[in-house]
Design a protein around this motif. Structure first.
Motif, PDB file in Angstrom:
ATOM      1  N   ALA A 263     -10.974 -87.291  77.706  1.00 41.44           N
ATOM      2  CA  ALA A 263     -11.098 -88.437  76.806  1.00 41.44           C
ATOM      3  C   ALA A 263     -11.673 -89.641  77.548  1.00 41.44           C
ATOM      4  CB  ALA A 263      -9.745 -88.784  76.199  1.00 41.44           C
ATOM      5  N   LYS A 264     -11.301 -89.795  78.794  1.00 45.47           N
ATOM      6  CA  LYS A 264     -11.819 -90.903  79.597  1.00 45.47           C
ATOM      7  C   LYS A 264     -13.324 -90.731  79.817  1.00 45.47           C
ATOM      8  CE  LYS A 264     -11.223 -93.225  83.999  1.00 45.47           C
ATOM      9  NZ  LYS A 264     -10.560 -93.209  85.288  1.00 45.47           N
ATOM     10  N   GLY A 265     -13.767 -89.510  80.069  1.00 44.74           N
ATOM     11  CA  GLY A 265     -15.195 -89.247  80.265  1.00 44.74           C
ATOM     12  C   GLY A 265     -16.003 -89.537  79.014  1.00 44.74           C
ATOM     13  N   ARG A 266     -15.482 -89.162  77.849  1.00 43.92           N
ATOM     14  CA  ARG A 266     -16.173 -89.440  76.588  1.00 43.92           C
ATOM     15  C   ARG A 266     -16.288 -90.943  76.358  1.00 43.92           C
ATOM     16  NH1 ARG A 266     -13.258 -84.840  74.939  1.00 43.92           N
ATOM     17  NH2 ARG A 266     -11.532 -86.113  74.188  1.00 43.92           N
ATOM     18  N   LEU A 267     -15.246 -91.673  76.676  1.00 46.34           N
ATOM     19  CA  LEU A 267     -15.263 -93.118  76.508  1.00 46.34           C
ATOM     20  C   LEU A 267     -16.332 -93.764  77.392  1.00 46.34           C
ATOM     21  CD1 LEU A 267     -13.944 -95.667  75.318  1.00 46.34           C
ATOM     22  CD2 LEU A 267     -12.402 -95.631  77.262  1.00 46.34           C
ATOM     23  N   ILE A 268     -16.433 -93.329  78.635  1.00 51.18           N
ATOM     24  CA  ILE A 268     -17.432 -93.880  79.554  1.00 51.18           C
ATOM     25  C   ILE A 268     -18.841 -93.574  79.067  1.00 51.18           C
ATOM     26  CG2 ILE A 268     -18.374 -93.669  81.891  1.00 51.18           C
ATOM     27  CD1 ILE A 268     -15.471 -93.320  82.840  1.00 51.18           C
ATOM     28  N   ARG A 269     -19.076 -92.347  78.562  1.00 50.57           N
ATOM     29  CA  ARG A 269     -20.400 -91.991  78.044  1.00 50.57           C
ATOM     30  C   ARG A 269     -20.787 -92.843  76.849  1.00 50.57           C
ATOM     31  NH1 ARG A 269     -19.524 -85.714  78.226  1.00 50.57           N
ATOM     32  NH2 ARG A 269     -17.636 -86.589  77.549  1.00 50.57           N
ATOM     33  N   ARG A 270     -19.832 -93.107  75.947  1.00 53.34           N
ATOM     34  CA  ARG A 270     -20.119 -93.947  74.784  1.00 53.34           C
ATOM     35  C   ARG A 270     -20.479 -95.377  75.215  1.00 53.34           C
ATOM     36  NH1 ARG A 270     -14.990 -92.013  71.430  1.00 53.34           N
ATOM     37  NH2 ARG A 270     -15.732 -89.955  70.847  1.00 53.34           N
ATOM     38  N   GLN A 271     -19.770 -95.884  76.197  1.00 44.12           N
ATOM     39  CA  GLN A 271     -20.057 -97.233  76.685  1.00 44.12           C
ATOM     40  C   GLN A 271     -21.435 -97.292  77.319  1.00 44.12           C
ATOM     41  OE1 GLN A 271     -16.744 -97.996  79.268  1.00 44.12           O
ATOM     42  NE2 GLN A 271     -15.445 -98.748  77.617  1.00 44.12           N
ATOM     43  N   MET A 272     -21.830 -96.250  78.031  1.00 45.78           N
ATOM     44  CA  MET A 272     -23.149 -96.219  78.657  1.00 45.78           C
ATOM     45  C   MET A 272     -24.249 -96.125  77.600  1.00 45.78           C
ATOM     46  SD  MET A 272     -22.430 -93.874  82.010  1.00 45.78           S
ATOM     47  CE  MET A 272     -24.106 -93.967  82.588  1.00 45.78           C
ATOM     48  N   GLN A 273     -24.034 -95.352  76.539  1.00 49.06           N
ATOM     49  CA  GLN A 273     -25.009 -95.234  75.468  1.00 49.06           C
ATOM     50  C   GLN A 273     -25.212 -96.563  74.758  1.00 49.06           C
ATOM     51  OE1 GLN A 273     -23.538 -92.073  73.042  1.00 49.06           O
ATOM     52  NE2 GLN A 273     -24.455 -90.458  74.303  1.00 49.06           N
ATOM     53  N   LYS A 274     -24.134 -97.288  74.520  1.00 42.50           N
ATOM     54  CA  LYS A 274     -24.233 -98.591  73.878  1.00 42.50           C
ATOM     55  C   LYS A 274     -25.005 -99.572  74.761  1.00 42.50           C
ATOM     56  CE  LYS A 274     -20.097 -98.390  71.023  1.00 42.50           C
ATOM     57  NZ  LYS A 274     -18.774 -98.967  70.774  1.00 42.50           N
ATOM     58  N   ALA A 275     -24.779 -99.508  76.069  1.00 45.35           N
ATOM     59  CA  ALA A 275     -25.444-100.426  77.003  1.00 45.35           C
ATOM     60  C   ALA A 275     -26.939-100.143  77.076  1.00 45.35           C
ATOM     61  CB  ALA A 275     -24.799-100.331  78.372  1.00 45.35           C
ATOM     62  N   THR A 276     -27.332 -98.875  77.042  1.00 48.96           N
ATOM     63  CA  THR A 276     -28.758 -98.542  77.145  1.00 48.96           C
ATOM     64  C   THR A 276     -29.495 -98.769  75.835  1.00 48.96           C
ATOM     65  OG1 THR A 276     -28.275 -96.217  76.662  1.00 48.96           O
ATOM     66  CG2 THR A 276     -28.424 -96.865  78.988  1.00 48.96           C
ATOM     67  N   SER A 277     -28.814 -98.730  74.698  1.00 49.25           N
ATOM     68  CA  SER A 277     -29.474 -98.921  73.403  1.00 49.25           C
ATOM     69  C   SER A 277     -29.733-100.387  73.103  1.00 49.25           C
ATOM     70  CB  SER A 277     -28.653 -98.293  72.274  1.00 49.25           C
ATOM     71  OG  SER A 277     -27.423 -98.966  72.148  1.00 49.25           O
ATOM     72  N   CYS A 278     -29.062-101.285  73.782  1.00 48.88           N
ATOM     73  CA  CYS A 278     -29.240-102.740  73.533  1.00 48.88           C
ATOM     74  C   CYS A 278     -30.473-103.289  74.179  1.00 48.88           C
ATOM     75  CB  CYS A 278     -28.034-103.523  74.033  1.00 48.88           C
ATOM     76  SG  CYS A 278     -26.569-103.185  73.074  1.00 48.88           S
TER      77      CYS A 278
END
Length: 75
Positions: A60-75
């Protein structure tokens, strides 16, 4: 120290199988997975071992980190 059986008589003991750490549940893995709610101490009242406050599974921690990285790169 081994489990003395006091955890089952503690007023904050809850006999659950599904643990939700986000609701403030804490688990003692030495006392047969005793679950405590709203206990201020980080130690088990029965055996004085540390209570687990975070999930053991890190997926669950890994999924959370991936989502945060996706949001950062899409901005």
């Amino acid at each position: 120290m081994p489990c003395k059986g006091l955890c089952r008589q503690h007023p904050n003991y809850i006999p659950l199988k599904k643990i939700d750490y986000s609701k403030g549940m804490k688990v003692c893995i030495f006392c047969d997975r005793a679950v405590f709610m709203k206990i201020a101490s980080a130690k088990c009242p029965c055996c004085s071992k540390n209570l687990r406050t975070k999930p053991q599974y890190h997926g669950a921690k890994g999924r959370l980190i991936r989502r945060q990285m996706q949001k950062a790169t899409s901005c």
